[in-house]
Write an enzyme that holds these catalytic residues in place. Sequence first.
Site, PDB file in Angstrom:
ATOM      1  N   LYS A  88     -38.002 -76.082  39.248  1.00 17.05           N
ATOM      2  CA  LYS A  88     -37.953 -74.412  37.911  1.00 17.05           C
ATOM      3  C   LYS A  88     -36.331 -73.772  37.920  1.00 17.05           C
ATOM      4  O   LYS A  88     -36.252 -73.758  38.753  1.00 17.05           O
ATOM      5  CB  LYS A  88     -38.694 -73.328  39.216  1.00 17.05           C
ATOM      6  CG  LYS A  88     -39.220 -71.852  37.800  1.00 17.05           C
ATOM      7  CD  LYS A  88     -39.726 -71.389  38.180  1.00 17.05           C
ATOM      8  CE  LYS A  88     -39.234 -69.792  37.838  1.00 17.05           C
ATOM      9  NZ  LYS A  88     -40.014 -68.334  38.360  1.00 17.05           N
TER      10      LYS A  88
ATOM     11  N   GLY B 206     -43.068 -61.062  35.503  1.00 19.32           N
ATOM     12  CA  GLY B 206     -43.899 -59.631  35.084  1.00 19.32           C
ATOM     13  C   GLY B 206     -44.863 -59.485  35.426  1.00 19.32           C
ATOM     14  O   GLY B 206     -46.010 -58.288  34.761  1.00 19.32           O
TER      15      GLY B 206
ATOM     16  N   ASN C  17     -45.806 -64.431  41.437  1.00 18.95           N
ATOM     17  CA  ASN C  17     -45.684 -64.014  42.798  1.00 18.95           C
ATOM     18  C   ASN C  17     -45.411 -62.825  43.696  1.00 18.95           C
ATOM     19  O   ASN C  17     -46.576 -62.035  44.351  1.00 18.95           O
ATOM     20  CB  ASN C  17     -44.189 -64.726  43.494  1.00 18.95           C
ATOM     21  CG  ASN C  17     -44.019 -64.962  44.933  1.00 18.95           C
ATOM     22  OD1 ASN C  17     -42.242 -65.638  45.287  1.00 18.95           O
ATOM     23  ND2 ASN C  17     -44.536 -64.106  45.577  1.00 18.95           N
ATOM     24  N   THR C  18     -44.965 -61.711  43.182  1.00 22.91           N
ATOM     25  CA  THR C  18     -45.182 -60.407  43.440  1.00 22.91           C
ATOM     26  C   THR C  18     -46.705 -59.537  43.423  1.00 22.91           C
ATOM     27  O   THR C  18     -46.601 -58.979  44.530  1.00 22.91           O
ATOM     28  CB  THR C  18     -43.789 -59.638  43.005  1.00 22.91           C
ATOM     29  OG1 THR C  18     -42.590 -59.877  42.843  1.00 22.91           O
ATOM     30  CG2 THR C  18     -44.054 -57.768  43.285  1.00 22.91           C
TER      31      THR C  18
END
Length: 255
Positions: free
Chosen positions: A95, A184, A205-206
């Site tokens: 990535k 996002g 992820n977050t």
Amino acid sequence: MPVFYGTEIASALMLGTAQYPAPSDLAEAFRRSGAGVATVSLRREGAAGEGQAFWELVRGLGVRLLPNTAGCHSVREAVTTAHMARELFGTDWIKLEVIGNPDTLQPDPFGLLEAARILCADGFRVFPYTTEDGILAGRLLEAGCEVLMPWGAPIGTGRGLNNRYGLRTLRAQFPQVPMVIDAGLGLPSHAAQAMEMGFDAVLLNTAVAKAGDPAAMAEAFALALRAGVLARGADPMPRRDMAAPSTPLIGLAVL
């Protein structure tokens, strides 16, 4: 199921491996979500100690690994990191991130394209983290990329699909190219919207790692992705500017 560089992935959900409260939370998030790909940063891995324990945990997930060049702000950094990741993780998937702005973490389009050309020529299977810019997308494909990863919104913001028009346009411009919404997304509904728009997968992820219950949130995203795919395949009704009665007027009682 999505297919990237000739490899079918078991799930449209791709999860990051950073910021979880504990290793057990990470493992349970992958188990409950059935995520098919784990992204991992070379910096997070390290050479020994905690890094080695993390590597053992990631290998135990039993999913495809997608190393990334997170945190790289130049072509040289990104290319060097990619080569180190290929040696360490034993995969030519990468990535590619080349960050252009430290506040928005927006990709540097010029550095991204240059690094993509170098890595594709070196035999890497590049997953470029890009914007919804169709011109840049075309140049990345010409450079050898076979997958595009446009952002939904800046990394870690949870704002969802910031520019739906731009994303729809990009999807329509390259209908046969596998595309992953990357970054996002904050809610499962954002992921469902991405799949309804015709994207092949999402990477996040977050939103999972920082949730009060990461495993439950990971499962919620997996369910939302399935809902989005089913909705897209069901041929949704078109949007209208004016109301349309759902009850027919024929046969209505005359009073």
